[in-house]
Design a protein around this motif. Sequence first.
Motif, PDB file in Angstrom:
ATOM      1  N   PRO A   1     -11.470   0.729 -10.367  1.00  0.00           N
ATOM      2  CA  PRO A   1     -10.119   0.935  -9.829  1.00  0.00           C
ATOM      3  C   PRO A   1      -9.058   0.450 -10.821  1.00  0.00           C
ATOM      4  CG  PRO A   1     -11.530  -0.184  -8.238  1.00  0.00           C
ATOM      5  CD  PRO A   1     -12.272  -0.149  -9.532  1.00  0.00           C
ATOM      6  N   ARG A   2      -7.894   1.059 -10.730  1.00  0.00           N
ATOM      7  CA  ARG A   2      -6.777   0.740 -11.635  1.00  0.00           C
ATOM      8  C   ARG A   2      -5.639   0.072 -10.860  1.00  0.00           C
ATOM      9  NH1 ARG A   2      -7.435   4.310 -16.188  1.00  0.00           N
ATOM     10  NH2 ARG A   2      -9.670   4.311 -16.572  1.00  0.00           N
ATOM     11  N   PRO A   3      -4.937  -0.902 -11.502  1.00  0.00           N
ATOM     12  CA  PRO A   3      -3.918  -1.680 -10.799  1.00  0.00           C
ATOM     13  C   PRO A   3      -2.512  -1.085 -10.807  1.00  0.00           C
ATOM     14  CG  PRO A   3      -4.326  -2.631 -12.958  1.00  0.00           C
ATOM     15  CD  PRO A   3      -5.253  -1.440 -12.823  1.00  0.00           C
ATOM     16  N   ILE A   4      -1.768  -1.458  -9.769  1.00  0.00           N
ATOM     17  CA  ILE A   4      -0.327  -1.222  -9.658  1.00  0.00           C
ATOM     18  C   ILE A   4       0.259  -2.532  -9.142  1.00  0.00           C
ATOM     19  CG2 ILE A   4       1.520   0.060  -8.498  1.00  0.00           C
ATOM     20  CD1 ILE A   4      -0.407   2.402  -8.215  1.00  0.00           C
ATOM     21  N   LYS A   5       1.278  -3.041  -9.818  1.00  0.00           N
ATOM     22  CA  LYS A   5       1.869  -4.323  -9.443  1.00  0.00           C
ATOM     23  C   LYS A   5       3.160  -4.101  -8.656  1.00  0.00           C
ATOM     24  CE  LYS A   5       2.781  -8.817 -11.515  1.00  0.00           C
ATOM     25  NZ  LYS A   5       2.828  -9.588 -12.767  1.00  0.00           N
ATOM     26  N   LEU A   6       3.316  -4.885  -7.586  1.00  0.00           N
ATOM     27  CA  LEU A   6       4.475  -4.748  -6.699  1.00  0.00           C
ATOM     28  C   LEU A   6       5.092  -6.111  -6.412  1.00  0.00           C
ATOM     29  CD1 LEU A   6       1.946  -2.781  -5.136  1.00  0.00           C
ATOM     30  CD2 LEU A   6       4.138  -1.641  -5.009  1.00  0.00           C
ATOM     31  N   ARG A   7       6.338  -6.066  -5.987  1.00  0.00           N
ATOM     32  CA  ARG A   7       7.059  -7.301  -5.671  1.00  0.00           C
ATOM     33  C   ARG A   7       7.777  -7.149  -4.337  1.00  0.00           C
ATOM     34  NH1 ARG A   7      11.509 -10.326  -9.553  1.00  0.00           N
ATOM     35  NH2 ARG A   7      11.698 -12.163  -8.237  1.00  0.00           N
ATOM     36  N   LEU A   8       7.672  -8.173  -3.515  1.00  0.00           N
ATOM     37  CA  LEU A   8       8.336  -8.194  -2.211  1.00  0.00           C
ATOM     38  C   LEU A   8       9.755  -8.723  -2.356  1.00  0.00           C
ATOM     39  CD1 LEU A   8       8.106  -7.995   0.951  1.00  0.00           C
ATOM     40  CD2 LEU A   8       7.438 -10.407   0.887  1.00  0.00           C
ATOM     41  N   LYS A   9      10.700  -8.038  -1.710  1.00  0.00           N
ATOM     42  CA  LYS A   9      12.069  -8.545  -1.616  1.00  0.00           C
ATOM     43  C   LYS A   9      12.170  -9.190  -0.241  1.00  0.00           C
ATOM     44  CE  LYS A   9      16.903  -7.228  -2.019  1.00  0.00           C
ATOM     45  NZ  LYS A   9      17.843  -6.128  -2.162  1.00  0.00           N
TER      46      LYS A   9
ATOM     47  N   TYR B   1       0.831  -1.201   0.000  1.00  0.00           N
ATOM     48  CA  TYR B   1       0.000   0.000   0.000  1.00  0.00           C
ATOM     49  C   TYR B   1       0.869   1.257   0.000  1.00  0.00           C
ATOM     50  CZ  TYR B   1      -3.633  -3.273   1.687  1.00  0.00           C
ATOM     51  OH  TYR B   1      -4.499  -4.320   1.839  1.00  0.00           O
ATOM     52  N   LYS B   2       1.883   1.268   0.882  1.00  0.00           N
ATOM     53  CA  LYS B   2       2.766   2.434   0.994  1.00  0.00           C
ATOM     54  C   LYS B   2       3.511   2.700  -0.305  1.00  0.00           C
ATOM     55  CE  LYS B   2       3.589   1.989   5.975  1.00  0.00           C
ATOM     56  NZ  LYS B   2       4.588   1.695   7.014  1.00  0.00           N
ATOM     57  N   THR B   3       4.058   1.646  -0.892  1.00  0.00           N
ATOM     58  CA  THR B   3       4.838   1.809  -2.117  1.00  0.00           C
ATOM     59  C   THR B   3       3.958   2.317  -3.254  1.00  0.00           C
ATOM     60  OG1 THR B   3       6.286   0.029  -1.380  1.00  0.00           O
ATOM     61  CG2 THR B   3       6.436   0.657  -3.704  1.00  0.00           C
ATOM     62  N   ALA B   4       2.746   1.803  -3.358  1.00  0.00           N
ATOM     63  CA  ALA B   4       1.828   2.257  -4.411  1.00  0.00           C
ATOM     64  C   ALA B   4       1.460   3.726  -4.217  1.00  0.00           C
ATOM     65  CB  ALA B   4       0.582   1.387  -4.425  1.00  0.00           C
ATOM     66  N   ALA B   5       1.152   4.116  -2.995  1.00  0.00           N
ATOM     67  CA  ALA B   5       0.793   5.510  -2.718  1.00  0.00           C
ATOM     68  C   ALA B   5       1.954   6.438  -3.070  1.00  0.00           C
ATOM     69  CB  ALA B   5       0.399   5.672  -1.253  1.00  0.00           C
ATOM     70  N   LEU B   6       3.169   6.052  -2.689  1.00  0.00           N
ATOM     71  CA  LEU B   6       4.341   6.879  -2.997  1.00  0.00           C
ATOM     72  C   LEU B   6       4.583   6.960  -4.507  1.00  0.00           C
ATOM     73  CD1 LEU B   6       6.880   5.876  -0.207  1.00  0.00           C
ATOM     74  CD2 LEU B   6       5.621   8.028  -0.429  1.00  0.00           C
ATOM     75  N   SER B   7       4.323   5.882  -5.211  1.00  0.00           N
ATOM     76  CA  SER B   7       4.533   5.871  -6.668  1.00  0.00           C
ATOM     77  C   SER B   7       3.703   6.964  -7.330  1.00  0.00           C
ATOM     78  CB  SER B   7       4.168   4.512  -7.251  1.00  0.00           C
ATOM     79  OG  SER B   7       5.006   3.514  -6.709  1.00  0.00           O
ATOM     80  N   LEU B   8       2.450   7.083  -6.941  1.00  0.00           N
ATOM     81  CA  LEU B   8       1.598   8.117  -7.534  1.00  0.00           C
ATOM     82  C   LEU B   8       1.969   9.507  -7.025  1.00  0.00           C
ATOM     83  CD1 LEU B   8      -1.713   6.136  -7.709  1.00  0.00           C
ATOM     84  CD2 LEU B   8      -0.260   6.890  -9.605  1.00  0.00           C
ATOM     85  N   ALA B   9       2.362   9.610  -5.768  1.00  0.00           N
ATOM     86  CA  ALA B   9       2.803  10.900  -5.242  1.00  0.00           C
ATOM     87  C   ALA B   9       4.019  11.404  -6.027  1.00  0.00           C
ATOM     88  CB  ALA B   9       3.132  10.786  -3.751  1.00  0.00           C
ATOM     89  N   VAL B  10       4.941  10.510  -6.333  1.00  0.00           N
ATOM     90  CA  VAL B  10       6.145  10.847  -7.094  1.00  0.00           C
ATOM     91  C   VAL B  10       5.785  11.276  -8.518  1.00  0.00           C
ATOM     92  CG1 VAL B  10       8.112   9.718  -8.225  1.00  0.00           C
ATOM     93  CG2 VAL B  10       7.778   9.464  -5.763  1.00  0.00           C
ATOM     94  N   LEU B  11       4.874  10.543  -9.157  1.00  0.00           N
ATOM     95  CA  LEU B  11       4.517  10.841 -10.545  1.00  0.00           C
ATOM     96  C   LEU B  11       3.861  12.207 -10.716  1.00  0.00           C
ATOM     97  CD1 LEU B  11       3.260   7.394 -11.862  1.00  0.00           C
ATOM     98  CD2 LEU B  11       5.317   8.645 -12.571  1.00  0.00           C
TER      99      LEU B  11
ATOM    100  N   TRP C   1       8.429  -3.830  -0.132  1.00  0.00           N
ATOM    101  CA  TRP C   1       7.648  -3.973  -1.355  1.00  0.00           C
ATOM    102  C   TRP C   1       8.134  -2.937  -2.357  1.00  0.00           C
ATOM    103  CZ3 TRP C   1       4.192  -7.725  -2.503  1.00  0.00           C
ATOM    104  CH2 TRP C   1       3.780  -8.544  -1.455  1.00  0.00           C
ATOM    105  N   PHE C   2       8.478  -3.388  -3.555  1.00  0.00           N
ATOM    106  CA  PHE C   2       8.989  -2.494  -4.582  1.00  0.00           C
ATOM    107  C   PHE C   2       8.045  -2.443  -5.772  1.00  0.00           C
ATOM    108  CE2 PHE C   2      12.894  -3.705  -2.283  1.00  0.00           C
ATOM    109  CZ  PHE C   2      13.323  -2.437  -1.932  1.00  0.00           C
ATOM    110  N   LEU C   3       8.045  -1.290  -6.419  1.00  0.00           N
ATOM    111  CA  LEU C   3       7.223  -1.066  -7.602  1.00  0.00           C
ATOM    112  C   LEU C   3       7.687  -1.971  -8.729  1.00  0.00           C
ATOM    113  CD1 LEU C   3       5.084   0.670  -9.071  1.00  0.00           C
ATOM    114  CD2 LEU C   3       6.936   2.283  -9.585  1.00  0.00           C
ATOM    115  N   ASN C   4       6.743  -2.650  -9.366  1.00  0.00           N
ATOM    116  CA  ASN C   4       7.070  -3.494 -10.507  1.00  0.00           C
ATOM    117  C   ASN C   4       6.478  -2.938 -11.796  1.00  0.00           C
ATOM    118  OD1 ASN C   4       6.060  -6.076 -12.269  1.00  0.00           O
ATOM    119  ND2 ASN C   4       8.150  -6.326 -11.477  1.00  0.00           N
ATOM    120  N   ASP C   5       5.202  -2.561 -11.767  1.00  0.00           N
ATOM    121  CA  ASP C   5       4.538  -2.131 -12.995  1.00  0.00           C
ATOM    122  C   ASP C   5       3.400  -1.161 -12.678  1.00  0.00           C
ATOM    123  OD1 ASP C   5       3.851  -1.969 -15.657  1.00  0.00           O
ATOM    124  OD2 ASP C   5       3.012  -3.989 -15.798  1.00  0.00           O
ATOM    125  N   ILE C   6       3.484   0.032 -13.262  1.00  0.00           N
ATOM    126  CA  ILE C   6       2.435   1.037 -13.100  1.00  0.00           C
ATOM    127  C   ILE C   6       1.401   0.781 -14.189  1.00  0.00           C
ATOM    128  CG2 ILE C   6       1.906   3.496 -13.091  1.00  0.00           C
ATOM    129  CD1 ILE C   6       4.908   3.940 -12.384  1.00  0.00           C
TER     130      ILE C   6
END
Length: 167
Positions: A132-140, A32-42, A146-151
């Motif tokens: 709703p629209r998807p954002i794909k993430l991957r756990l290390k 959730y955090k990584t997805a929220a930050l991804s859009l904040a950054v964009l 959790w890291f961004l994989n695909d917007i």
Amino acid sequence: MSTVSQNFTFASLPKSLAELKALPEASLDSPYKTAALSLAVLCHYEQDKEAVYEMLDFLKGPESVSNYEKSFLQERLSGKFYKVRSFFNGATPENNYTPTEPYTITVSTNSYSFPEENWATVYVQSGGADNPRPIKLRLKPSTKQWFLNDIQCLSDIRTPKADDPWA
């Protein structure tokens, strides 16, 4: 299908890697955090693409933003920078996708969000889309981050009123 949602509120949106890393969500300990930050950054893409790429590199973890991803962002956002703002609360076609401040975004998961170990697809709702629209993430696993994989959330939405010849 059970939905879980989390809200994230930002007094201001990050404009640099240092500002991004200073946010509590930068721990990246949930998709959730990584997805929220991804859009904040964009949201800063229109002003400074290179700074956005640097912040996205951080959010992508061991990977970097590829040339394909840079082209994809350019294609999806060129002339349509409002798309990213549309995911923040209060942004609608009627107000030309102007979010309310402080900036708040809701990230959701459903029963299909965790299809396999170490992968997640979370969802964000645009004020200009019906679904709703998807954002794909991957756990290390070694860092539990959790890291961004695909917007995947940047397809077209309803035109802002100011740009709509039929409004």
